[in-house]
Design an enzyme around this catalytic site. Structure first.
Site, mmCIF file in Angstrom:
data_model
loop_
_atom_site.group_PDB
_atom_site.id
_atom_site.type_symbol
_atom_site.label_atom_id
_atom_site.label_comp_id
_atom_site.label_asym_id
_atom_site.label_seq_id
_atom_site.Cartn_x
_atom_site.Cartn_y
_atom_site.Cartn_z
ATOM 1 N N HIS A 45 0.376 -1.372 0.174
ATOM 2 C CA HIS A 45 0.033 -0.338 0.144
ATOM 3 C C HIS A 45 1.433 1.126 0.056
ATOM 4 C CE1 HIS A 45 -3.011 2.849 1.173
ATOM 5 N NE2 HIS A 45 -2.230 3.261 2.340
ATOM 6 N N CYS A 119 -4.253 1.930 -4.606
ATOM 7 C CA CYS A 119 -3.798 2.730 -4.282
ATOM 8 C C CYS A 119 -2.424 3.182 -4.853
ATOM 9 C CB CYS A 119 -3.812 2.413 -2.687
ATOM 10 S SG CYS A 119 -2.580 0.703 -2.253
#
Length: 217
Positions: A45, A119
């Site tokens: 992420h 993301c």
């Protein structure tokens, strides 16, 4: 160290230049990354840090902003790995706020997709717009490989990854599709306070995560 800003004043005392770092903060989604990175893989992420706040993109069931802000290097549910300075920009905080709110209108929570719009796609897009540079390729390598071979990532992994941010309710693919379609069909895409709270994890409700309100024309 955080992304520090420096301000120069002209003779009238007004801001002349405000320089701030654009930093990519990278997180592990799983401790297995400690072994996978040796082979050039990993499940990551990432968030973009600007003016002392970090911005990321997460999934939820509503056609509204999925862009959120957190304290740098402390995104709930992930394991902080490293920070990478992508460049510097001269942009006042108020101007950047307008920029990120405009970007939020392009990144609704119900459009999140692990392979095509995750993301890391968000941070890459924001980095490119701000600095003209892309994020390092290894951060989103697994998604690119998954796009070439859709069977590479099992559905269970996709669901687990999406659930790292705003809460998802368990449902079948058809039920989820129907739910999103019903929400999208509403005349207004605004969400009330109760709905907004339902998007957040317990950590987020305590104030660790705040969704960025998208700009409306």
């Amino acid at each position: 160290m955080g992304a520090e800003s420096s301000t120069s004043m002209n003779s009238d005392g007004n801001n002349k230049n405000i320089e701030t770092q654009v930093v990519l903060n990278v997180y592990d989604l799983t401790p297995i990354n400690n072994y996978m990175v040796w082979f050039g893989f990993g499940i990551f992420h990432s968030g973009i840090e600007v003016h002392g706040k970090e911005y990321g993109f997460g999934a939820h069931d509503f056609p509204a902003s999925g862009v959120f802000e957190v304290e740098p290097r402390s995104c709930p549910g992930f394991i902080y790995r490293s920070s990478i300075v992508l460049g510097h920009i001269t942009m006042p905080p108020t101007e950047f706020r307008t920029f990120i709110e405009n970007a939020a209108s392009e990144y609704h929570g119900d459009t999140y997709h692990l392979i095509s719009k995750n993301c890391n796609h968000f941070t890459d897009d924001i980095s490119w717009r701000l600095t003209g540079k892309h994020i390092p390729g290894w951060v989103n390598r697994l998604a690119r490989l998954g796009a070439l071979c859709s069977c590479l990532l099992p559905e269970s992994l996709q669901v687990t990854t999406v659930k790292q941010m705003p809460e998802y309710h368990d449902c079948s693919e058809e039920e989820c599709t129907e739910s999103v379609s019903t929400t999208t069909a509403r005349e207004s895409t605004e969400i009330d306070d109760d709905q907004e709270k339902s998007l957040l994890s317990p950590l987020a409700v305590s104030g660790d995560v705040t969704f960025v309100k998208e700009a409306h024309s």
